[in-house]
Write a protein that holds these residues in place. Structure first.
Motif, mmCIF file in Angstrom:
data_model
loop_
_atom_site.group_PDB
_atom_site.id
_atom_site.type_symbol
_atom_site.label_atom_id
_atom_site.label_comp_id
_atom_site.label_asym_id
_atom_site.label_seq_id
_atom_site.Cartn_x
_atom_site.Cartn_y
_atom_site.Cartn_z
ATOM 1 N N ALA A 191 29.816 44.846 46.019
ATOM 2 C CA ALA A 191 30.587 44.624 45.005
ATOM 3 C C ALA A 191 31.922 43.569 45.477
ATOM 4 O O ALA A 191 32.201 42.585 45.142
ATOM 5 N N ILE A 192 32.270 43.976 46.875
ATOM 6 C CA ILE A 192 33.500 43.104 47.499
ATOM 7 C C ILE A 192 32.980 41.645 47.667
ATOM 8 O O ILE A 192 33.573 40.763 47.130
ATOM 9 N N GLN A 193 31.786 41.624 48.215
ATOM 10 C CA GLN A 193 31.135 40.154 48.508
ATOM 11 C C GLN A 193 31.041 39.353 47.269
ATOM 12 O O GLN A 193 31.550 38.316 47.155
ATOM 13 N N GLN A 194 30.819 39.812 46.013
ATOM 14 C CA GLN A 194 30.515 39.186 44.754
ATOM 15 C C GLN A 194 31.988 38.824 44.216
ATOM 16 O O GLN A 194 31.987 37.690 43.663
ATOM 17 N N ALA A 195 32.913 39.744 44.661
ATOM 18 C CA ALA A 195 34.069 39.433 44.057
ATOM 19 C C ALA A 195 34.767 38.152 44.874
ATOM 20 O O ALA A 195 35.602 37.164 44.279
ATOM 21 N N LYS A 196 34.467 38.232 45.936
ATOM 22 C CA LYS A 196 34.846 36.931 46.956
ATOM 23 C C LYS A 196 34.044 35.948 46.360
ATOM 24 O O LYS A 196 34.692 34.589 46.344
ATOM 25 N N ARG A 197 32.849 35.930 45.880
ATOM 26 C CA ARG A 197 32.059 34.742 45.613
ATOM 27 C C ARG A 197 32.689 34.172 44.468
ATOM 28 O O ARG A 197 32.938 33.005 44.187
ATOM 29 N N VAL A 198 32.908 35.052 43.288
ATOM 30 C CA VAL A 198 33.454 34.707 42.194
ATOM 31 C C VAL A 198 35.021 33.780 42.317
ATOM 32 O O VAL A 198 35.084 33.042 41.719
#
Length: 91
Positions: free
Chosen positions: A49-56
């Motif tokens: 979830a944190i990785q996806q937030a960073k990607r966005v």
């Protein structure tokens, strides 16, 4: 520099709240004595979830700040920037 929130910030908050929920679950599971396998699965969910937030965040910045930073692009330049955006998805 533009300090206004991007429309992607709502998506980032949503993803971080999901991570926060998973993290709360992990803490509760540890306190309840759940198995390490179950804990590892939930910790993995927090990381994703944190990785996806960073990607966005990174993709949103590239999309919305590019024009402010460098102005209009020629077709060849735009192609190079599009390639950069594509590879940045793998961060």
């Amino acid at each position: 520099m533009n300090d206004q929130p991007h429309h992607s910030h709502l998506q980032i908050v949503k993803r971080l709240k999901r991570a926060q929920g998973h993290l709360g679950s992990v803490i509760g599971m540890i306190e309840a004595g759940r198995s390490c396998l179950e804990l590892a699965l939930q910790i993995h969910a927090v990381e994703k979830a944190i990785q996806q937030a960073k990607r966005v965040l990174v993709q949103g910045h590239i999309e919305h700040c590019r024009d402010d930073a460098i102005g209009p692009l020629e077709p060849e330049q735009k192609s190079r920037v599009d390639e950069f955006k594509a590879i940045a998805r793998y961060l």
